[in-house]
Design a protein around this motif. Structure first.
Motif, mmCIF file in Angstrom:
data_model
loop_
_atom_site.group_PDB
_atom_site.id
_atom_site.type_symbol
_atom_site.label_atom_id
_atom_site.label_comp_id
_atom_site.label_asym_id
_atom_site.label_seq_id
_atom_site.Cartn_x
_atom_site.Cartn_y
_atom_site.Cartn_z
ATOM 1 N N ALA A 49 9.887 40.827 42.045
ATOM 2 C CA ALA A 49 10.590 41.998 42.584
ATOM 3 C C ALA A 49 12.054 42.003 42.153
ATOM 4 N N LEU A 50 12.680 40.826 42.103
ATOM 5 C CA LEU A 50 14.076 40.744 41.671
ATOM 6 C C LEU A 50 14.222 41.099 40.193
ATOM 7 N N LEU A 51 13.290 40.674 39.378
ATOM 8 C CA LEU A 51 13.312 41.051 37.961
ATOM 9 C C LEU A 51 13.127 42.558 37.793
ATOM 10 N N ASN A 52 12.232 43.141 38.593
ATOM 11 C CA ASN A 52 12.032 44.589 38.539
ATOM 12 C C ASN A 52 13.291 45.331 38.980
ATOM 13 N N ALA A 53 13.931 44.829 40.039
ATOM 14 C CA ALA A 53 15.171 45.445 40.510
ATOM 15 C C ALA A 53 16.253 45.327 39.444
ATOM 16 N N ILE A 94 23.502 33.581 40.466
ATOM 17 C CA ILE A 94 23.033 34.119 41.749
ATOM 18 C C ILE A 94 24.023 35.154 42.272
ATOM 19 N N ARG A 95 25.299 34.839 42.158
ATOM 20 C CA ARG A 95 26.341 35.765 42.602
ATOM 21 C C ARG A 95 26.273 37.069 41.788
ATOM 22 N N ASP A 96 26.070 36.964 40.473
ATOM 23 C CA ASP A 96 25.950 38.153 39.628
ATOM 24 C C ASP A 96 24.723 38.984 40.006
ATOM 25 N N LEU A 97 23.635 38.320 40.307
ATOM 26 C CA LEU A 97 22.434 39.035 40.742
ATOM 27 C C LEU A 97 22.711 39.780 42.045
ATOM 28 N N HIS A 98 23.393 39.117 42.983
ATOM 29 C CA HIS A 98 23.721 39.786 44.242
ATOM 30 C C HIS A 98 24.637 40.987 43.999
ATOM 31 N N ARG A 99 25.594 40.848 43.117
ATOM 32 C CA ARG A 99 26.485 41.972 42.796
ATOM 33 C C ARG A 99 25.700 43.146 42.200
ATOM 34 N N LEU A 100 24.754 42.835 41.325
ATOM 35 C CA LEU A 100 23.923 43.881 40.740
ATOM 36 C C LEU A 100 23.132 44.597 41.825
ATOM 37 N N LEU A 101 22.476 43.830 42.681
ATOM 38 C CA LEU A 101 21.680 44.421 43.754
ATOM 39 C C LEU A 101 22.538 45.204 44.738
ATOM 40 N N SER A 102 23.770 44.763 44.919
ATOM 41 C CA SER A 102 24.694 45.412 45.858
ATOM 42 C C SER A 102 25.383 46.631 45.251
ATOM 43 N N LEU A 103 25.056 46.939 44.027
ATOM 44 C CA LEU A 103 25.575 48.116 43.329
ATOM 45 C C LEU A 103 27.083 48.059 43.087
ATOM 46 N N ARG A 129 19.569 38.143 31.937
ATOM 47 C CA ARG A 129 20.377 37.237 32.772
ATOM 48 C C ARG A 129 19.567 36.698 33.939
ATOM 49 N N THR A 130 18.808 37.565 34.587
ATOM 50 C CA THR A 130 18.021 37.168 35.751
ATOM 51 C C THR A 130 16.896 36.216 35.337
ATOM 52 N N ALA A 131 16.228 36.509 34.249
ATOM 53 C CA ALA A 131 15.160 35.629 33.764
ATOM 54 C C ALA A 131 15.720 34.262 33.375
ATOM 55 N N ARG A 132 16.888 34.253 32.732
ATOM 56 C CA ARG A 132 17.517 32.982 32.360
ATOM 57 C C ARG A 132 17.869 32.181 33.615
ATOM 58 N N LEU A 133 18.388 32.856 34.629
ATOM 59 C CA LEU A 133 18.688 32.192 35.898
ATOM 60 C C LEU A 133 17.425 31.578 36.487
ATOM 61 N N PHE A 134 16.347 32.332 36.511
ATOM 62 C CA PHE A 134 15.105 31.820 37.076
ATOM 63 C C PHE A 134 14.563 30.639 36.280
ATOM 64 N N CYS A 171 17.028 47.316 48.809
ATOM 65 C CA CYS A 171 17.882 47.049 49.979
ATOM 66 C C CYS A 171 17.408 45.807 50.728
ATOM 67 N N LEU A 172 16.104 45.659 50.904
ATOM 68 C CA LEU A 172 15.567 44.479 51.590
ATOM 69 C C LEU A 172 15.827 43.209 50.785
ATOM 70 N N LEU A 173 15.651 43.274 49.475
ATOM 71 C CA LEU A 173 15.942 42.120 48.615
ATOM 72 C C LEU A 173 17.415 41.735 48.710
ATOM 73 N N THR A 174 18.276 42.747 48.699
ATOM 74 C CA THR A 174 19.717 42.505 48.776
ATOM 75 C C THR A 174 20.081 41.860 50.104
#
Length: 134
Positions: A29-33, A68-77, A45-50, A105-108
């Motif tokens: 779901a995070l990769l899809n987001a 992880i912080r970058d992923l959160h920033r992406l999800l947080s728009l 970036r997300t796949a490399r993190l995983f 939103c739930l993932l974030t």
């Protein structure tokens, strides 16, 4: 990628373990987001993190914290306020009524709560950046 919730993350502090397990449980779901919100660069970036997290057996590195912080920033728009950014273009393509919006939103929220628990465990104030951690 060998990232899944039953991976053995012994050696991680409890708050990091909970964070990594959350990411594992929601990897697809995070990769899809990431694809929806940041297109190919965000997916890479997300796949490399995983991939890095799949091999984690010790406290998270600065690079992993940053990912992880970058992923959160992406999800947080956080990048959509720049009209010339890829994130803004991707965000503009999403139908606000789409069910993916609620899922993102739930993932974030889930990621934010684990990051807050990690900050608390490390004795950092809630708003403090994790870039100095690990």
């Amino acid at each position: 990628m060998k990232l899944h919730p039953t991976s053995d993350f012994r050696g991680l502090p409890p708050a990091e373990d909970a964070l990594v397990r959350y990411l594992c449980a929601h990897a697809e779901a995070l990769l899809n987001a990431a694809a929806l919100l940041g297109d190919r660069p965000a997916v890479r970036r997300t796949a490399r993190l995983f991939e890095e997290l799949a091999e984690t057996r010790q406290p998270l590195t600065r690079r992993q914290h940053a990912g992880i912080r970058d992923l959160h920033r992406l999800l947080s728009l956080e990048g959509v306020d720049d009209p010339d950014s890829l994130e803004a273009a991707c965000f503009a393509e999403i139908d606000p009524a789409s069910p993916v919006v609620e899922e993102i939103c739930l993932l974030t929220d889930g990621l934010a709560s684990r990051l807050a628990a990690l900050r608390q465990a490390e004795g950092q104030p809630f708003g403090m950046d994790l870039s100095a951690a690990a």
